[in-house]
Structures are given as C-alpha cells and as structure tokens.
Design an enzyme around this catalytic site. Structure first.
Site, PDB file in Angstrom:
ATOM      1  N   LYS A 281       0.855  -1.197   0.000  1.00  0.00           N
ATOM      2  CA  LYS A 281       0.000   0.000   0.000  1.00  0.00           C
ATOM      3  C   LYS A 281       0.887   1.242   0.000  1.00  0.00           C
ATOM      4  CE  LYS A 281      -1.929   2.780   2.821  1.00  0.00           C
ATOM      5  NZ  LYS A 281      -1.774   3.965   1.952  1.00  0.00           N
TER       6      LYS A 281
ATOM      7  N   GLY B 258       6.654   4.897   8.312  1.00  0.00           N
ATOM      8  CA  GLY B 258       5.854   6.112   8.371  1.00  0.00           C
ATOM      9  C   GLY B 258       6.069   6.814   9.690  1.00  0.00           C
ATOM     10  N   SER B 259       5.053   7.537  10.119  1.00  0.00           N
ATOM     11  CA  SER B 259       5.194   8.344  11.331  1.00  0.00           C
ATOM     12  C   SER B 259       5.140   7.454  12.575  1.00  0.00           C
ATOM     13  CB  SER B 259       4.080   9.374  11.377  1.00  0.00           C
ATOM     14  OG  SER B 259       2.834   8.719  11.360  1.00  0.00           O
ATOM     15  N   THR B 260       5.746   7.938  13.641  1.00  0.00           N
ATOM     16  CA  THR B 260       5.748   7.183  14.892  1.00  0.00           C
ATOM     17  C   THR B 260       4.319   7.027  15.419  1.00  0.00           C
ATOM     18  OG1 THR B 260       7.995   7.850  15.397  1.00  0.00           O
ATOM     19  CG2 THR B 260       6.653   7.194  17.263  1.00  0.00           C
ATOM     20  N   ALA B 261       3.490   8.070  15.256  1.00  0.00           N
ATOM     21  CA  ALA B 261       2.119   7.995  15.781  1.00  0.00           C
ATOM     22  C   ALA B 261       1.345   6.864  15.102  1.00  0.00           C
ATOM     23  CB  ALA B 261       1.405   9.327  15.559  1.00  0.00           C
TER      24      ALA B 261
ATOM     25  N   GLY C 276       2.656   4.350  13.415  1.00  0.00           N
ATOM     26  CA  GLY C 276       3.364   3.101  13.701  1.00  0.00           C
ATOM     27  C   GLY C 276       2.897   2.467  15.003  1.00  0.00           C
TER      28      GLY C 276
ATOM     29  N   GLU D 186       9.544   1.137  10.770  1.00  0.00           N
ATOM     30  CA  GLU D 186      10.597   2.124  10.485  1.00  0.00           C
ATOM     31  C   GLU D 186       9.936   3.480  10.616  1.00  0.00           C
ATOM     32  OE1 GLU D 186      13.625   1.471  10.188  1.00  0.00           O
ATOM     33  OE2 GLU D 186      13.842  -0.533   9.338  1.00  0.00           O
TER      34      GLU D 186
ATOM     35  N   CYS E 195      13.814  10.498   6.920  1.00  0.00           N
ATOM     36  CA  CYS E 195      13.797  10.073   8.323  1.00  0.00           C
ATOM     37  C   CYS E 195      15.188  10.145   8.953  1.00  0.00           C
ATOM     38  CB  CYS E 195      13.236   8.667   8.423  1.00  0.00           C
ATOM     39  SG  CYS E 195      14.017   7.534   7.286  1.00  0.00           S
TER      40      CYS E 195
HETATM   41  P1  NAD Z   1       2.176   8.270   7.816  1.00  0.00           P
HETATM   42  O1  NAD Z   1       2.402   7.538   9.075  1.00  0.00           O
HETATM   43  O2  NAD Z   1       1.160   9.324   7.796  1.00  0.00           O
HETATM   44  O3  NAD Z   1       1.803   7.285   6.627  1.00  0.00           O
HETATM   45  C1  NAD Z   1       2.604   6.191   6.263  1.00  0.00           C
HETATM   46  C2  NAD Z   1       1.742   5.146   5.590  1.00  0.00           C
HETATM   47  O4  NAD Z   1       0.807   4.632   6.528  1.00  0.00           O
HETATM   48  C3  NAD Z   1       0.900   5.678   4.420  1.00  0.00           C
HETATM   49  O5  NAD Z   1       0.836   4.694   3.414  1.00  0.00           O
HETATM   50  C4  NAD Z   1      -0.465   5.867   5.043  1.00  0.00           C
HETATM   51  O6  NAD Z   1      -1.518   5.786   4.128  1.00  0.00           O
HETATM   52  C5  NAD Z   1      -0.506   4.701   6.006  1.00  0.00           C
HETATM   53  N1  NAD Z   1      -1.431   4.861   7.136  1.00  0.00           N
HETATM   54  C6  NAD Z   1      -1.910   6.005   7.669  1.00  0.00           C
HETATM   55  N2  NAD Z   1      -2.743   5.729   8.686  1.00  0.00           N
HETATM   56  C7  NAD Z   1      -2.790   4.382   8.791  1.00  0.00           C
HETATM   57  C8  NAD Z   1      -3.464   3.482   9.668  1.00  0.00           C
HETATM   58  N3  NAD Z   1      -4.254   3.924  10.634  1.00  0.00           N
HETATM   59  N4  NAD Z   1      -3.262   2.153   9.517  1.00  0.00           N
HETATM   60  C9  NAD Z   1      -2.433   1.688   8.553  1.00  0.00           C
HETATM   61  N5  NAD Z   1      -1.785   2.491   7.690  1.00  0.00           N
HETATM   62  C10 NAD Z   1      -1.945   3.819   7.798  1.00  0.00           C
HETATM   63  O7  NAD Z   1       3.630   8.801   7.430  1.00  0.00           O
HETATM   64  P2  NAD Z   1       4.002   9.715   6.198  1.00  0.00           P
HETATM   65  O8  NAD Z   1       3.618  11.097   6.578  1.00  0.00           O
HETATM   66  O9  NAD Z   1       3.518   9.141   4.921  1.00  0.00           O
HETATM   67  O10 NAD Z   1       5.585   9.539   6.187  1.00  0.00           O
HETATM   68  C11 NAD Z   1       6.415  10.354   6.898  1.00  0.00           C
HETATM   69  C12 NAD Z   1       6.954   9.657   8.118  1.00  0.00           C
HETATM   70  O11 NAD Z   1       7.637   8.460   7.741  1.00  0.00           O
HETATM   71  C13 NAD Z   1       7.984  10.451   8.862  1.00  0.00           C
HETATM   72  O12 NAD Z   1       7.720  10.448  10.240  1.00  0.00           O
HETATM   73  C14 NAD Z   1       9.294   9.745   8.569  1.00  0.00           C
HETATM   74  O13 NAD Z   1      10.289   9.919   9.522  1.00  0.00           O
HETATM   75  C15 NAD Z   1       8.858   8.357   8.448  1.00  0.00           C
HETATM   76  N6  NAD Z   1       9.839   7.569   7.690  1.00  0.00           N
HETATM   77  C16 NAD Z   1      10.617   6.663   8.338  1.00  0.00           C
HETATM   78  C17 NAD Z   1      11.574   5.937   7.660  1.00  0.00           C
HETATM   79  C18 NAD Z   1      12.431   4.913   8.351  1.00  0.00           C
HETATM   80  O14 NAD Z   1      12.966   4.064   7.673  1.00  0.00           O
HETATM   81  N7  NAD Z   1      12.570   4.953   9.653  1.00  0.00           N
HETATM   82  C19 NAD Z   1      11.733   6.110   6.300  1.00  0.00           C
HETATM   83  C20 NAD Z   1      10.930   7.059   5.665  1.00  0.00           C
HETATM   84  C21 NAD Z   1       9.974   7.759   6.381  1.00  0.00           C
END
Ligand code: NAD
Length: 459
Positions: free
Chosen positions: A157, A210-213, A215, A232, A266
């Site tokens: 996704k 994605g975001s910590t929240a 995650g 991650e 990130c």
């Molecule tokens: P996000 O958490 O908003 O979204 C990430 C993904 O999760 C998207 O595909 C989104 O549609 C999906 N998502 C959103 N809500 C969900 C839910 N309730 N259940 C399941 N999936 C859901 O993050 P973002 O804004 O797209 O990305 C930015 C963040 O990603 C930053 O905090 C960044 O640090 C982090 N990031 C981390 C790494 C790493 O390897 N540590 C790499 C890249 C980005």
C-alpha cells in the site's frame, strides 16, 4: 477499487493534477489476500533458482525503465531528477541483492543426542508493506524484495500522495514473469486500506514505514492477531561536530545532510551540535553553503532541492519557524508549488519544539556543546534513535561516541545511512526490527525446528 476513495496525485512543484487513482476498500483487500494466498503457494513451490531468476528479471526490467520511473517520481513526489534516478536504481539493486539470497536462505543442523536436529526457514505467507510518500520506490522495495525472495507474497500500500511509481513497478513485475497476484499494489487511504491490511487475519506480517504515531497504532492493532511487525519510523538525528574535526568538510556536508529530499528524510541530520570553541567558525562556513543550495524545478538536472510533498506538509513546516527567528536562510521559488527555503535556526532552546520534534522539512537547528559528555547527552535527548553523524579526527572519540549514541545508523566523518547490503533501523521510538543487509530475508521467515530420531525401533 472505489471512486469513493479516489486519490488525487498532484505535482508538488506546480500543484497540477498528475493523475486520479481509485482507492482500495476493505473488500479490495479481502480479494487481494485471496489472490495473494494462491500465488504464494505457487511461488514457494518453485525451485529456488527459478524464483531467483524471476526476481533478477524484474530487476532488469526496472533497470530498463529507470528513466521512466525516475521521471514519474519527479512528477508525483517532487524529487530532484538525480535523486529519483538513484531511487529507481536502488529498487533494481534491492531485487538483484535479494535474488542472490534465495538459494542461500539456509537453516542449521544442531548437534543433539539420539538424532538429527534441523532448522527450516519457512516463508510467512502474505506480507503487507505500508509505505510513506517520502521515498516511495526504495521503501516499497526494502520490504517487497526480501519478502518475495524468502517465498512470500506481498501486498503493497503506497502513500495517498504517491501511488504511481508503485503501480508501475507492479506492471513491470508481471511483465517480468512474476506470478499473477504475487505482488499486488493497493493504493488507498491509511484509515481504510491501511487498517484493513493490519486487521486482516490472512496477512502474517506488516512492514510499516511512516510516522511514529501511526506506527504505534499499527503495532497495537496488529497485536490483536500477534502479527509480525517491522516499524521504520521517525527521526531527529544529530550531526555532532567536534572542534578537532575538518570543519571545512563538516560545514560543506552539513546542508545536504538535512536538505536532501527537502528534509523529508527520516535520517535527516536536523540537530547540528557544534563544540563551542568551533561554533562561530562553523557558522561562518555554514552560511554560504546554505545560501548557495539550488532550490527549484526538480526536473532540472542541476537542482539540489525541490518542493515539499503537499500543502499540508508546507503548513506543518511553517508552524515550526517564526519569520523573525535568528538563523540562516536559503532561497526558494515563489508562486505555485509547495516551497520552503533551506533554514538553519540558531539561539534555539534545546527543549523547543523545533529542536526535539521531527519537522520533516528543510529546517535544522544548531546547538553548541562544551565537551564530549554534553555532546552525547544532547544527541540522546530525544525520543528518537534512527541515525547520526560524528565529525572528529580523533579515532578513539569517534568510537566512544558511536558506542554512546543510542541510534541504529551512525556515520563518522560522513552522513551516509542507507546501503541495501547493510542493516537499517531505529532504536527507541524510531522503530522495531531491521531492514536491508545480510539478514533481510530471514525477517520474512518463521524458523521451524525438526528433530529426527536415529534410534531404531524398540526390539
Ligand atoms: P504516515 O504515518 O502518515 O503514513 C505512512 C503510511 O501509513 C501511508 O501509506 C499511510 O496511508 C498509512 N497509514 C496512515 N494511517 C494508517 C493506519 N491507521 N493504519 C495503517 N496504515 C496507515 O507517514 P508519512 O507522513 O507518509 O511519512 C512520513 C513519516 O515516515 C515520517 O515520520 C518519517 O520519519 C517516516 N519515515 C521513516 C523511515 C524509516 O525508515 N525509519 C523512512 C521514511 C519515512
């Protein structure tokens, strides 16, 4: 796929609509899991050499379409052309590397009395990869390549704003001969398609970036079915510059260490910690380096930094920076597009929001420190622990500080964090688990232990 959940993809540099893509519903996820389960059984039964060959064929297809994929990434994500080419090449390399692991995914034979003990590494089944928008292609491939190589099926996704390269990769995979249903892309909204994947009993593992929240939500929901989860997440990484470092080199490297991908990285080194005795000299060197960063049309070969991904991301970044806050500012275009200039803030309270929260934009703070102990304390004064850099000519100090900083990916006199053949992942609230590197395939297997008795039947 539903028009109700359609995704509008904008070019972040111009705000023009690039495409509208139907979004997946929970029913689409159900149907995809049925197809994936069937395909996985076929895939896992293939000879390892055949699976490896098909993955290599896919890597070749990506290579042959590298420029097309890169240009698509420029349009949907605003990445600079140079970065986008690297990203498509990274997908190719990930699949090549993972293909090399298929025949090498071996178990062990452990000495036991009265028989033979074997471990077998079995695929998990169907794996979901939930990707963010900041590196749509590489991060999709970080999970997908080793998962497929280990014999699993993958449902990917992509993020709402960046589904196009993922969809194109799925087409190329089919063209390369991967079985239908083995690698499916489900564009969709996080709370709809994302939660449906996390809640689905037919999916064994979630790889979430994605975001910590979010995650934390994925981990909590996934725990209801004891799913395997790799996270991650965010970062707020330090760039520690000691007075004994090559200050010219440290200052020259510092801008792109947090401006690459417009700071939407990130691993961005957004907390520049500088030893007080070198502080003024370092800022004198840093200012012209920041001011000369070329920000503009991402499709121009010379551009170093493009726009932010979206209006909401632009508003978020703006909320961290007061217009009159002291610091160094670079230039950014005006007019349409989500532009924010390179920004380094000085005279910042180390506990201020901008000093501790992930901004995910081209914004860094510079904080002075007195000695090694204070540098380490400042570096660790964050909930995150993803990456960091240490600039010093003292080898002993480089090793001491590398051991003391609680983060998964450190570099000395460099800012490199990610190679597909070395492990990557976070300490603390930056994540759980590791991706990439020599053990990447193992993370997509269950270990089964089998004991075979060598005792003859009782006489
Ligand atoms: P996000 O958490 O908003 O979204 C990430 C993904 O999760 C998207 O595909 C989104 O549609 C999906 N998502 C959103 N809500 C969900 C839910 N309730 N259940 C399941 N999936 C859901 O993050 P973002 O804004 O797209 O990305 C930015 C963040 O990603 C930053 O905090 C960044 O640090 C982090 N990031 C981390 C790494 C790493 O390897 N540590 C790499 C890249 C980005």
């Amino acid at each position: 796929m539903s028009a109700e959940y359609a995704l509008e993809v904008l070019n972040p540099a111009t705000e023009e609509v690039v495409a509208t893509v139907p979004g997946a519903t929970a029913a689409d996820v159900d149907a995809a899991v049925v197809r994936a389960t069937r395909a996985q059984a076929v895939w896992a039964a293939l000879a390892p050499g055949d699976r490896a060959r098909l993955l290599r064929r896919f890597a070749t297809a990506v290579d042959e379409h590298l420029e097309e994929l890169a240009r698509l990434e420029v349009r949907e994500a605003g990445h600079t052309l140079g970065n986008a080419r690297w990203e498509a090449g990274n997908v190719r390399d990930l699949f090549d590397y993972a293909a090399g692991g298929v025949e090498r995914l071996t178990g062990r034979q452990i000495p036991v009395p009265g028989g033979l003990d074997l471990t077998i590494l079995e695929p998990l089944g169907v794996v979901a990869v939930i990707a963010p928008w900041n590196f749509p292609m590489p991060i999709a491939a970080w999970g997908t390549a080793p998962a497929l190589a280990a014999g699993n099926a993958v449902l990917l996704k992509p993020a709402e704003t960046t589904p196009l390269t993922a969809l194109r990769l799925a087409e190329l995979a089919l063209d390369a001969g991967l079985p239908e249903g083995l690698f499916q892309v489900l564009p969709g909204h996080g709370p709809v398609a994302g939660t449906a994947l996390v809640d689905h009993p037919g999916i064994a593992k979630i790889v979430f970036t994605g975001s910590t929240a979010v995650g934390k939500q994925v981990l909590a929901r996934g725990s209801a079915l004891l799913k395997r989860v790799t996270l991650e997440l965010g970062g707020k990484s330090p760039n520690i510059v000691f007075a004994d470092a090559d200050l010219e080199a440290a200052a020259a490297a510092a801008p792109m260490a947090f401006l690459d991908n417009s700071g939407q990285d990130c691993c961005a080194r957004t907390r520049i910690l500088v030893q007080r005795t070198a502080y003024d000299r370092f800022l004198d060197l840093l200012a012209p380096a920041i001011e000369s960063v070329l920000v503009g049309d991402p499709a121009d070969e010379n551009t170093q930094m493009g726009p932010l991904i979206s209006r909401s991301q632009l508003e978020r970044v703006r909320s961290y920076v007061d217009a009159d806050a002291p610091g160094i500012r670079g230039k950014a275009p005006e007019g349409p597009g989500f532009w924010f200039p390179p920004t380094v803030l000085t005279e910042v309270d180390p506990r201020a929001r901008v000093a501790v929260e992930e901004v995910f934009g081209p914004v860094a703070v510079v904080l002075p420190f007195e000695d090694e102990a204070e540098a380490v304390a400042l570096a660790n004064a964050t909930d995150y622990g993803l990456a960091g850099s240490i600039w010093t000519r003292d080898v002993g100090r480089a090793l001491r500080v590398s051991q003391a900083v609680r983060a998964g990916n450190l570099s000395v006199n460099s800012h490199s964090s990610v190679r597909y053949w070395t492990p990557f992942g976070g300490f603390k609230q930056s994540g759980i688990g590791r991706e990439l590197g020599p053990d990447a395939l193992t993370a997509f297997t269950e270990t089964k232990n089998v004991f075979i008795s060598t005792e003859g039947p009782a006489q």
